[in-house]
Design a protein around this motif. Sequence first.
Motif, PDB file in Angstrom:
ATOM      1  N   ARG A 134       1.218 -16.178   1.364  1.00 40.21           N
ATOM      2  CA  ARG A 134       1.055 -15.049   2.276  1.00 40.21           C
ATOM      3  C   ARG A 134       0.372 -13.901   1.545  1.00 40.21           C
ATOM      4  NH1 ARG A 134       1.496 -18.772   5.468  1.00 40.21           N
ATOM      5  NH2 ARG A 134       2.825 -18.481   7.253  1.00 40.21           N
ATOM      6  N   VAL A 135      -0.636 -13.316   2.163  1.00 35.82           N
ATOM      7  CA  VAL A 135      -1.327 -12.192   1.544  1.00 35.82           C
ATOM      8  C   VAL A 135      -0.798 -10.890   2.154  1.00 35.82           C
ATOM      9  CG1 VAL A 135      -3.561 -11.121   1.084  1.00 35.82           C
ATOM     10  CG2 VAL A 135      -3.376 -13.610   1.196  1.00 35.82           C
ATOM     11  N   VAL A 136      -0.366  -9.990   1.296  1.00 33.51           N
ATOM     12  CA  VAL A 136       0.187  -8.706   1.735  1.00 33.51           C
ATOM     13  C   VAL A 136      -0.713  -7.620   1.159  1.00 33.51           C
ATOM     14  CG1 VAL A 136       2.217  -7.219   1.719  1.00 33.51           C
ATOM     15  CG2 VAL A 136       2.497  -9.701   1.439  1.00 33.51           C
ATOM     16  N   THR A 137      -1.403  -6.891   2.009  1.00 33.20           N
ATOM     17  CA  THR A 137      -2.282  -5.834   1.503  1.00 33.20           C
ATOM     18  C   THR A 137      -1.627  -4.475   1.709  1.00 33.20           C
ATOM     19  OG1 THR A 137      -4.275  -7.135   1.852  1.00 33.20           O
ATOM     20  CG2 THR A 137      -4.551  -4.762   1.763  1.00 33.20           C
ATOM     21  N   VAL A 138      -1.604  -3.693   0.637  1.00 37.49           N
ATOM     22  CA  VAL A 138      -1.024  -2.352   0.694  1.00 37.49           C
ATOM     23  C   VAL A 138      -2.183  -1.372   0.799  1.00 37.49           C
ATOM     24  CG1 VAL A 138       0.470  -0.697  -0.481  1.00 37.49           C
ATOM     25  CG2 VAL A 138       0.851  -3.154  -0.792  1.00 37.49           C
ATOM     26  N   PHE A 139      -2.196  -0.569   1.860  1.00 35.07           N
ATOM     27  CA  PHE A 139      -3.361   0.285   2.097  1.00 35.07           C
ATOM     28  C   PHE A 139      -2.926   1.678   2.552  1.00 35.07           C
ATOM     29  CE2 PHE A 139      -6.814   1.975   4.745  1.00 35.07           C
ATOM     30  CZ  PHE A 139      -7.854   1.927   3.827  1.00 35.07           C
ATOM     31  N   ALA A 140      -3.725   2.667   2.217  1.00 36.32           N
ATOM     32  CA  ALA A 140      -3.578   4.019   2.756  1.00 36.32           C
ATOM     33  C   ALA A 140      -4.959   4.641   2.763  1.00 36.32           C
ATOM     34  CB  ALA A 140      -2.637   4.855   1.896  1.00 36.32           C
ATOM     35  N   GLY A 141      -5.228   5.443   3.767  1.00 38.09           N
ATOM     36  CA  GLY A 141      -6.547   6.064   3.867  1.00 38.09           C
ATOM     37  C   GLY A 141      -6.683   7.286   2.981  1.00 38.09           C
ATOM     38  N   LYS A 142      -5.724   7.500   2.098  1.00 36.26           N
ATOM     39  CA  LYS A 142      -5.772   8.684   1.232  1.00 36.26           C
ATOM     40  C   LYS A 142      -5.147   8.320  -0.106  1.00 36.26           C
ATOM     41  CE  LYS A 142      -5.080  13.614   1.607  1.00 36.26           C
ATOM     42  NZ  LYS A 142      -4.453  13.814   0.282  1.00 36.26           N
ATOM     43  N   GLY A 143      -5.695   8.846  -1.164  1.00 37.64           N
ATOM     44  CA  GLY A 143      -5.153   8.557  -2.494  1.00 37.64           C
ATOM     45  C   GLY A 143      -3.809   9.236  -2.708  1.00 37.64           C
ATOM     46  N   GLY A 144      -3.046   8.702  -3.642  1.00 37.96           N
ATOM     47  CA  GLY A 144      -1.800   9.352  -4.039  1.00 37.96           C
ATOM     48  C   GLY A 144      -0.630   9.126  -3.099  1.00 37.96           C
ATOM     49  N   CYS A 145      -0.780   8.218  -2.127  1.00 38.17           N
ATOM     50  CA  CYS A 145       0.317   7.977  -1.171  1.00 38.17           C
ATOM     51  C   CYS A 145       1.391   7.054  -1.740  1.00 38.17           C
ATOM     52  CB  CYS A 145      -0.217   7.354   0.112  1.00 38.17           C
ATOM     53  SG  CYS A 145      -1.190   8.481   1.085  1.00 38.17           S
ATOM     54  N   GLY A 146       1.074   6.378  -2.831  1.00 35.06           N
ATOM     55  CA  GLY A 146       2.063   5.470  -3.412  1.00 35.06           C
ATOM     56  C   GLY A 146       1.690   4.001  -3.284  1.00 35.06           C
ATOM     57  N   LYS A 147       0.423   3.719  -3.030  1.00 37.56           N
ATOM     58  CA  LYS A 147      -0.006   2.316  -2.858  1.00 37.56           C
ATOM     59  C   LYS A 147       0.312   1.481  -4.095  1.00 37.56           C
ATOM     60  CE  LYS A 147      -4.304   3.361  -2.121  1.00 37.56           C
ATOM     61  NZ  LYS A 147      -4.134   4.814  -2.088  1.00 37.56           N
ATOM     62  N   SER A 148      -0.127   1.985  -5.261  1.00 37.01           N
ATOM     63  CA  SER A 148       0.058   1.182  -6.471  1.00 37.01           C
ATOM     64  C   SER A 148       1.540   1.070  -6.819  1.00 37.01           C
ATOM     65  CB  SER A 148      -0.732   1.788  -7.628  1.00 37.01           C
ATOM     66  OG  SER A 148      -2.091   1.871  -7.267  1.00 37.01           O
ATOM     67  N   THR A 149       2.282   2.131  -6.539  1.00 36.98           N
ATOM     68  CA  THR A 149       3.729   2.092  -6.778  1.00 36.98           C
ATOM     69  C   THR A 149       4.363   0.997  -5.922  1.00 36.98           C
ATOM     70  OG1 THR A 149       3.682   4.477  -7.147  1.00 36.98           O
ATOM     71  CG2 THR A 149       5.839   3.492  -6.697  1.00 36.98           C
ATOM     72  N   VAL A 150       4.024   1.001  -4.629  1.00 36.84           N
ATOM     73  CA  VAL A 150       4.620   0.013  -3.720  1.00 36.84           C
ATOM     74  C   VAL A 150       4.129  -1.387  -4.066  1.00 36.84           C
ATOM     75  CG1 VAL A 150       4.647  -0.762  -1.306  1.00 36.84           C
ATOM     76  CG2 VAL A 150       5.063   1.647  -1.852  1.00 36.84           C
ATOM     77  N   ALA A 151       2.823  -1.521  -4.341  1.00 36.84           N
ATOM     78  CA  ALA A 151       2.270  -2.863  -4.606  1.00 36.84           C
ATOM     79  C   ALA A 151       2.928  -3.484  -5.846  1.00 36.84           C
ATOM     80  CB  ALA A 151       0.757  -2.779  -4.779  1.00 36.84           C
TER      81      ALA A 151
END
Length: 394
Positions: A134-151
């Motif tokens: 299963r591919v799970v993509t973590v995305f946000a249209g703005k930097g600093g929202c926590g994407k890398s933290t969550v991923a």
Amino acid sequence: MVLYYEPQAERARLLDALLGEQAHAAQDLAELAGLVTADPDTLLVVLGAGVGLADAVAFAAQHRLTRPSLGVVLLREHVDVAVLAEAIRSGIREVITASDADGIQAACSRSLEVSRQLAVGGTPTTAPSAREGRVVTVFAGKGGCGKSTVATNLAVALADGGASRVCLVDLDLTFGDVAIMLQLVPKRSLADAVPMAGRLDDTAVRSLVTPYAPGLDTLLAPPGPAEGERVGRELVSEILKIVKRMYDYVVVDTPPFFSDQVLAALDLSQWYILLATPDIPSLKNLRLTLDMFDLLEYPESQRIIVLNRSDSQVGLTQADIDRVVRAPIAGRVPSTRDVPVSINRGVPLMVDSPNNPVSRYIREVRTRIVGAAGGTGDAPVTHRRRPFSLRRGR
Ligand SMILES: Nc1ncnc2c1ncn2[C@@H]1O[C@H](COP(=O)(O)OP(=O)(O)O)[C@@H](O)[C@H]1O
Ligand SMILES: [Mg+2]
């Protein structure tokens, strides 16, 4: 042999003409099942638009384990996400609009190709779609929202100490943070795939991964922005298609914009974790992201909208947030200094502080994703119809 069943005479005639002499008609579903059982060489069954969805689903479900090499292609008057989800879950390989003659022929060829490969390679115990990660993509249209933290933390949670195989892919090709967040020294990165584009296989991909922990490998972003530019959309698709065969879950971290590479990942994703923080620019970008997702027909049921740092006192009420977002928020993650502390130490919170509220929420997301992979269903990723201009480019 190819078999088909279409209860309505006119449609059956059209199907007969379309499928050609190689195909044989069954008079009803019972006869169809009998013919399939009698001839182990039957590789394809086409179910016409006149066959009820419940009957088609039951037929496919019955054969997916006993005859994994048998492909079932289903025709419908109209194809929608609900039909697709139910069909693919049951093991139907493709659902095509009945009026799309070229589409039907192409689907039949694809399915026959898959069946022949399965037949040559020995009969696997499950259909290929069931074996794919299963591919799970973590995305946000703005930097600093926590994407890398969550991923990163979600990847750790999904790997579950080695119980599952997970690949964390850093598609933030310009400013990727995964390596630094996990204290990894990349010997290879996605850029090393460039010379192998078009010829990648499992062995090549294995040579690119940087292992992090039992069950958890990473495909890291290139060390410099210039190298990242060479990793194009086609290459990302090629890599992800291989990676999802090799792992149970693929978690994709992204840059804060719809790059070609992000679209390639979204196209192959079963789950989309969409992040925002409680400030107006971030919420506005979340809304724009959701509009884009609607346009691209990424199923709503597979979107997990998360408000990160949700307790930040920034003068917005819940009603203000709902007014901007206009979509259900699946979860709220509090702000805690443990997050930057863990990032600065290079050890994911999930490893060090599994009971931190952020870790706890990420485990909830994990449970939802793992539960769906276990059978309640995540949506198919094929057959999305979209305006041509969005198939390529931003
Ligand atoms: N729940 C949280 N509480 C406190 N700080 C957070 C939280 N989530 C993220 N951060 C901080 O926000 C910053 C951006 O996070 P990051 O995951 O790098 O975002 P992105 O990848 O979307 O740019 C980091 O410094 C991180 O420590
Ligand atoms: Mg990031």
